[in-house]
Design an enzyme around this catalytic site. Structure first.
Site, PDB file in Angstrom:
ATOM      1  N   ASP A 200      -6.219  -5.268   5.247  1.00 28.68           N
ATOM      2  CA  ASP A 200      -7.453  -4.532   4.643  1.00 28.68           C
ATOM      3  C   ASP A 200      -8.429  -5.579   4.235  1.00 28.68           C
ATOM      4  OD1 ASP A 200      -9.005  -2.351   3.759  1.00 28.68           O
ATOM      5  OD2 ASP A 200      -7.827  -2.146   2.022  1.00 28.68           O
TER       6      ASP A 200
ATOM      7  N   ASP B 110      -4.538 -17.062   2.813  1.00 28.63           N
ATOM      8  CA  ASP B 110      -5.680 -17.487   1.859  1.00 28.63           C
ATOM      9  C   ASP B 110      -6.240 -18.745   2.806  1.00 28.63           C
ATOM     10  OD1 ASP B 110      -2.862 -18.723   1.695  1.00 28.63           O
ATOM     11  OD2 ASP B 110      -3.354 -19.640  -0.395  1.00 28.63           O
TER      12      ASP B 110
ATOM     13  N   TYR C 114       0.762  -1.248  -0.025  1.00 28.01           N
ATOM     14  CA  TYR C 114       0.028  -0.099  -0.071  1.00 28.01           C
ATOM     15  C   TYR C 114       0.775   1.239  -0.064  1.00 28.01           C
ATOM     16  CZ  TYR C 114      -4.692  -2.230   0.440  1.00 28.01           C
ATOM     17  OH  TYR C 114      -5.781  -2.786  -0.063  1.00 28.01           O
TER      18      TYR C 114
ATOM     19  N   LYS D 213       2.208 -14.460   3.568  1.00 31.13           N
ATOM     20  CA  LYS D 213       2.052 -15.221   2.425  1.00 31.13           C
ATOM     21  C   LYS D 213       3.575 -15.631   2.222  1.00 31.13           C
ATOM     22  CE  LYS D 213       0.134 -17.081  -1.238  1.00 31.13           C
ATOM     23  NZ  LYS D 213      -0.902 -18.262  -1.172  1.00 31.13           N
TER      24      LYS D 213
END
Ligand code: NAD
Length: 331
Positions: A227, A203, A117, A169
């Site tokens: 987010d 995930d 971001y 991740k």
């Protein structure tokens, strides 16, 4: 106090009614931001507003409409940068029992300044196509990762929480989010025996949050993942209208409704003030008034579940003011 745009002034008025009834310690210095400030002084974030936050180190903020075009940067992003608000705090708790998920009580802590971001991105032209390739870089720093993960463990300790889950991740983005996981493992050592730590790939975490959210307690993660997961988690308790939010650093703390300015219902007096009220509860906790925050939450709970006073989005017919007055009566 920043009333903001759209339904902002309506829910801020409701918050004032409720906080007065609570006997809150706050004295309001009302300042403008967003479209309201553009219309008044031509600047969506006037210096007086910044100066007020710098002085008081606190802000309770209604939603702001982000102007499309016109070259204005998002006020929310500017506020985050100005005060280095690195920690985004999003607790979610069941307010209305008997929905799809009961007894939800989770906290998501999101790194607010780094990751993908930072919007460090550009196109690479090929031939006569200026948008042939898009490239974005993410930046996670060790210092930033330690700081937010430490914030999460300290939050867990202070609030009697048992477990922090580090979400990443690192199986694919081995460097960018591997660094975050490494920092998580390091920080966890300092809290061994006091706070449990585990980690989840983002995930899998998303799926587990839907299948069995009760296995989680405090979740800490990077900007983009946070987010997405924080809105997923708001969905577990009935949507953004019931979820509070805070942006925190050592130099200031800003408490806000997580929904937007809802232009479709602005001015109708039917907006649900609970998100902002719960955010005011976080602000009370932040200044050490935990008992006041608990009374506030209990009063909201009773107004909704015992007096059956609800705004339209919660299946009732109360106006914003009637809802606020019902909560104030409970206090
Ligand atoms: P929104 O959250 O304003 O509205 C989405 C839907 O939810 C609408 O139907 C709205 O009526 C409803 N809703 C939202 N809050 C409600 C409440 N308290 N009570 C009852 N119903 C409620 O999202 P949007 O329409 O995508 O955005 C509108 C504007 O808000 C945009 O300019 C956007 O940039 C801005 N925004 C600001 C913030 C912020 O300041 N933190 C956050 C999100 C969006």
């Amino acid at each position: 106090m920043i009333p903001g745009d759209g339904i902002g002034p309506e829910i801020v008025e409701a918050a004032q009614i409720v906080l007065d009834a609570l006997g809150s310690p706050f004295v309001w210095d009302v300042r403008q931001a967003g479209m309201a400030a553009i219309q008044k002084v031509g600047d969506p974030l006037p210096p007086e507003t910044l100066e007020s936050i710098r002085r008081t180190k606190l802000a309770l903020k209604g939603p702001l409409t982000t102007p499309i075009g016109g070259g204005f940067r998002s006020v929310n992003v500017r506020l985050r940068e100005e005060f280095g608000l690195y920690a985004n705090l999003r607790p979610v708790r069941t307010m209305i029992p008997g929905q799809r998920y009961d007894n939800i009580d989770l906290v998501l802590i999101r790194e607010n300044l780094e990751g993908l971001y930072i919007a460090f991105e550009h196109y690479v032209p090929i031939g006569n196509d200026p948008h042939a390739v898009a490239i974005a870089s993410g930046v996670n720093t060790k210092a930033g990762a330690y700081r937010i993960i430490k914030f999460a463990f300290e939050y867990a300790l202070r609030h009697g929480r048992k477990k922090v889950t580090v979400v990443h991740k690192a199986n694919v983005l081995k460097v960018l989010t591997g660094l975050f996981l490494e920092a998580g493992r390091e920080v966890a050592k300092e809290y061994k025996g006091r706070i449990e730590m585990n980690d989840r790939i983002v995930d899998a975490c998303a799926m587990q949050l839907v299948l069995d959210p009760w296995q989680f307690d405090v979740i800490v993660t990077t900007n983009l993942f946070g987010d997405i997961l924080s809105d997923l988690m708001a969905g577990l308790v009935g949507g953004l209208g019931l979820a509070p939010g805070a942006n925190i650093s050592e130099s200031a703390a800003m408490f806000e409704a997580v929904h937007g300015s809802a232009p479709d219902i602005a001015g109708k007096g039917i907006a649900n003030p609970v998100s902002l009220l719960l955010s005011a509860g976080l602000m009370l906790e932040h200044v050490g008034r935990r008992e006041g925050a608990q009374r506030l939450r209990a009063a909201i709970d009773r107004a909704i579940n015992q007096d059956n006073t609800r705004t339209r989005d919660l299946g009732g017919s109360a106006s914003t003011r009637e809802f606020a007055e019902a909560i104030a009566r409970r206090l």
